[in-house]
Design a protein around this motif. Structure first.
Motif, short mmCIF file in Angstrom:
data_model
loop_
_atom_site.label_atom_id
_atom_site.label_comp_id
_atom_site.label_asym_id
_atom_site.label_seq_id
_atom_site.Cartn_x
_atom_site.Cartn_y
_atom_site.Cartn_z
N PHE A 187 -5.71 3.14 -17.95
CA PHE A 187 -6.28 3.81 -19.13
C PHE A 187 -5.86 3.16 -20.44
N GLY A 188 -5.34 1.92 -20.39
CA GLY A 188 -4.95 1.22 -21.61
C GLY A 188 -3.68 1.75 -22.25
N VAL A 189 -2.87 2.52 -21.53
CA VAL A 189 -1.65 3.08 -22.11
C VAL A 189 -0.53 2.06 -22.19
N GLY A 190 -0.68 0.91 -21.52
CA GLY A 190 0.37 -0.09 -21.45
C GLY A 190 0.87 -0.26 -20.03
N GLN A 191 1.72 -1.25 -19.85
CA GLN A 191 2.17 -1.56 -18.49
C GLN A 191 2.85 -0.35 -17.86
N THR A 192 2.43 -0.04 -16.63
CA THR A 192 2.89 1.14 -15.92
C THR A 192 3.17 0.77 -14.46
N VAL A 193 4.22 1.39 -13.89
CA VAL A 193 4.58 1.15 -12.50
C VAL A 193 4.45 2.46 -11.72
N THR A 194 3.76 2.40 -10.59
CA THR A 194 3.67 3.55 -9.69
C THR A 194 4.13 3.12 -8.30
N GLN A 195 4.53 4.09 -7.50
CA GLN A 195 5.14 3.79 -6.20
C GLN A 195 4.45 4.56 -5.10
N GLY A 196 4.35 3.93 -3.93
CA GLY A 196 3.78 4.58 -2.77
C GLY A 196 4.15 3.81 -1.52
N ILE A 197 3.35 3.98 -0.49
CA ILE A 197 3.56 3.22 0.74
C ILE A 197 2.30 2.45 1.10
N LEU A 198 2.45 1.47 1.95
CA LEU A 198 1.30 0.78 2.51
C LEU A 198 0.69 1.69 3.55
N SER A 199 -0.52 2.17 3.29
CA SER A 199 -1.15 3.18 4.14
C SER A 199 -1.91 2.58 5.31
N ALA A 200 -2.46 1.38 5.12
CA ALA A 200 -3.24 0.72 6.18
C ALA A 200 -3.46 -0.73 5.79
N THR A 201 -3.82 -1.54 6.76
CA THR A 201 -4.17 -2.94 6.51
C THR A 201 -5.52 -3.23 7.17
N GLY A 202 -6.17 -4.30 6.74
CA GLY A 202 -7.41 -4.72 7.37
C GLY A 202 -8.57 -3.78 7.17
N ARG A 203 -8.62 -3.06 6.05
CA ARG A 203 -9.73 -2.15 5.78
C ARG A 203 -10.98 -2.96 5.37
N TYR A 204 -12.13 -2.61 5.93
CA TYR A 204 -13.39 -3.25 5.56
C TYR A 204 -14.53 -2.27 5.73
N GLU A 212 -14.21 -8.47 2.88
CA GLU A 212 -13.26 -7.38 2.75
C GLU A 212 -12.19 -7.45 3.84
N ASN A 213 -10.96 -7.31 3.42
CA ASN A 213 -9.83 -7.26 4.34
C ASN A 213 -8.68 -6.58 3.60
N PHE A 214 -8.96 -5.37 3.09
CA PHE A 214 -8.10 -4.76 2.09
C PHE A 214 -6.79 -4.19 2.66
N LEU A 215 -5.77 -4.21 1.78
CA LEU A 215 -4.57 -3.41 1.98
C LEU A 215 -4.85 -2.05 1.33
N GLN A 216 -4.50 -0.98 2.04
CA GLN A 216 -4.69 0.36 1.49
C GLN A 216 -3.33 0.96 1.15
N THR A 217 -3.26 1.63 0.00
CA THR A 217 -2.01 2.24 -0.43
C THR A 217 -2.28 3.58 -1.09
N ASP A 218 -1.22 4.41 -1.16
CA ASP A 218 -1.34 5.68 -1.87
C ASP A 218 -0.64 5.64 -3.22
N ALA A 219 -0.19 4.45 -3.65
CA ALA A 219 0.36 4.32 -5.01
C ALA A 219 -0.75 4.63 -6.01
N ALA A 220 -0.43 5.37 -7.06
CA ALA A 220 -1.45 5.76 -8.03
C ALA A 220 -2.03 4.54 -8.72
N VAL A 221 -3.34 4.35 -8.56
CA VAL A 221 -4.07 3.26 -9.20
C VAL A 221 -5.26 3.88 -9.92
N ASN A 222 -5.40 3.59 -11.19
CA ASN A 222 -6.45 4.19 -12.01
C ASN A 222 -7.22 3.11 -12.76
#
Length: 378
Positions: A187-204, A212-222
């Motif tokens: 949202f343009g607020v400046g550099q921000t760090v969020t934390q989560g886990i690796l939820s899945a690999t190889g998503r397509y 597509e060969n995405f890593l999936q995570t639950d870290a907050a990404v906006n």
């Protein structure tokens, strides 16, 4: 008599046992990390603070930049603007320009101290001006080196001294459940760090990009995190944050990142060739379903069924025909098609490959030479 023998044996063991206990005690005094509570628990930092990922952030954050772009935005033309009577009023208005500029924002990752950055193609698409704002407050214009729309990546170049490049990890070694950090500019607020886990690999099959060969995570990404870094707890790059799942622009705990090895491959190709060069077979295929497998009297759903062969393509030269079931490329399973597609894409044009197919119940092995994938718009 027996009792006397037992007592005698215990007495003879007394000195060795005592010596062993004394050695163990000395070892615990000299090496406190050998104590059970130190071996089976996570020690707190020496300064008494709680467990933290600050070290990982300190390593990675200087390599993550905020990206601002200026894009032309067409203004809707009034339906009466060309009417003979009203035309003069529109000519005399205070807004003679039919275009204005729109600001957009995202993130990028410094990959090389020479000034190369990775970001998403959709972040800079159509931009007339690209500005990069570093963590230390410095700001500069960026040059667009090239893009890879099929994987939604772009490479930028900035001319600046004292840049910090991020260390790149091997995402194939990452495991589901690993802790990850997302660093970007939401949202343009400046550099921000969020934390989560690796939820899945190889998503397509998410319809986000062609490859597509995405890593999936639950870290907050906006919004604004696009193009930023997904890092491990050592601060090493695992992926480029690219998309979120949801109807709005707010994180719902499901986000996707392009694996770092795929992103680095695109970066090297773009720097060297100005574009990404991919291998190509020249066929269309669809995943095998249980229903298709049953109708073809196949014992498994392994492979893809070929639906079309492009004329004069490597697939035609190999002798493939519509209806063939492609199961392996160079002894590697094509899976449901995506694995095989990525394998062909990363095979250099001119390489010879062996294709294993099923045709009318017979197993065949065919060979061909990989071609170069045509540009997306050609």
């Amino acid at each position: 008599m027996v009792r006397e023998r037992v007592v005698s044996q215990l007495q003879s063991l007394g000195w060795p046992i005592a010596a062993g206990l004394l050695i163990a005690l000395l070892a615990l005094l000299v090496f406190p990390d050998l104590r059970p509570e130190a071996m089976f628990s996570q020690p707190a930092p020496a300064d008494g603070r709680s467990l933290s990922y600050a070290n990982a952030v300190e390593r990675a954050a200087p390599a993550v930049a905020n990206i601002y772009t200026r894009k032309p935005l067409e203004r809707q033309r009034h339906p009466l603007a060309d009417h003979p009577f009203y035309r003069r009023f529109f000519r005399q208005s205070d807004s003679p320009q039919q275009e204005r500029m729109q600001s957009a924002l995202g993130s990028g990752v410094i990959i090389d101290e020479r000034g190369y950055l990775l970001t998403n193609e959709h972040v800079i698409k159509g931009a007339e001006e690209i500005l990069v704002w570093l963590q230390d407050g410095r700001e500069t214009q960026a040059e667009l080196v090239g893009t890879d729309p099929e994987s939604d990546l772009a490479v930028l170049k900035i001319d600046m001294e004292g840049l910090t490049a991020i260390e790149v990890a091997d995402p194939s070694l990452a495991r589901v459940g690993d802790i990850v950090l997302a660093i970007g500019n939401p949202f343009g607020v400046g550099q921000t760090v969020t934390q989560g886990i690796l939820s899945a690999t190889g998503r397509y099959n998410l319809r986000i990009s062609e490859y597509e060969n995405f890593l999936q995570t639950d870290a907050a990404v906006n919004v604004g995190n696009s193009g930023g870094a997904l890092v491990d707890i050592q601060g090493r790059l695992l992926g480029i944050n690219t998309a979120i799942l949801g109807e709005g622009d707010t994180s719902v705990g499901v986000s996707f990142a392009i694996p770092a090895d795929s992103a680095m491959r695109s970066l090297r190709e773009i720097i060297e060739h100005g574009r990404v060069v991919r291998g190509w077979l020249g066929l269309d295929a669809r995943p095998m379903t249980p229903e298709l497998a049953s109708s073809l009297e196949l014992e498994s759903t392994e492979g893809v069924i070929i639906t079309n062969i492009i004329e004069d393509s490597p697939a035609e030269q190999a002798g493939l025909v519509a209806g063939d079931v492609l199961t392996h490329i160079d002894n590697q399973s094509v899976g449901q098609g995506r694995q095989g597609m990525n394998q062909i894409a990363t095979t250099p044009p001119g390489s010879e490959v062996t294709l294993r197919v099923l045709r009318d119940g017979r197993r065949l092995e065919l060979t061909t030479t990989i071609g170069e994938r045509p540009a997306p718009n050609s």
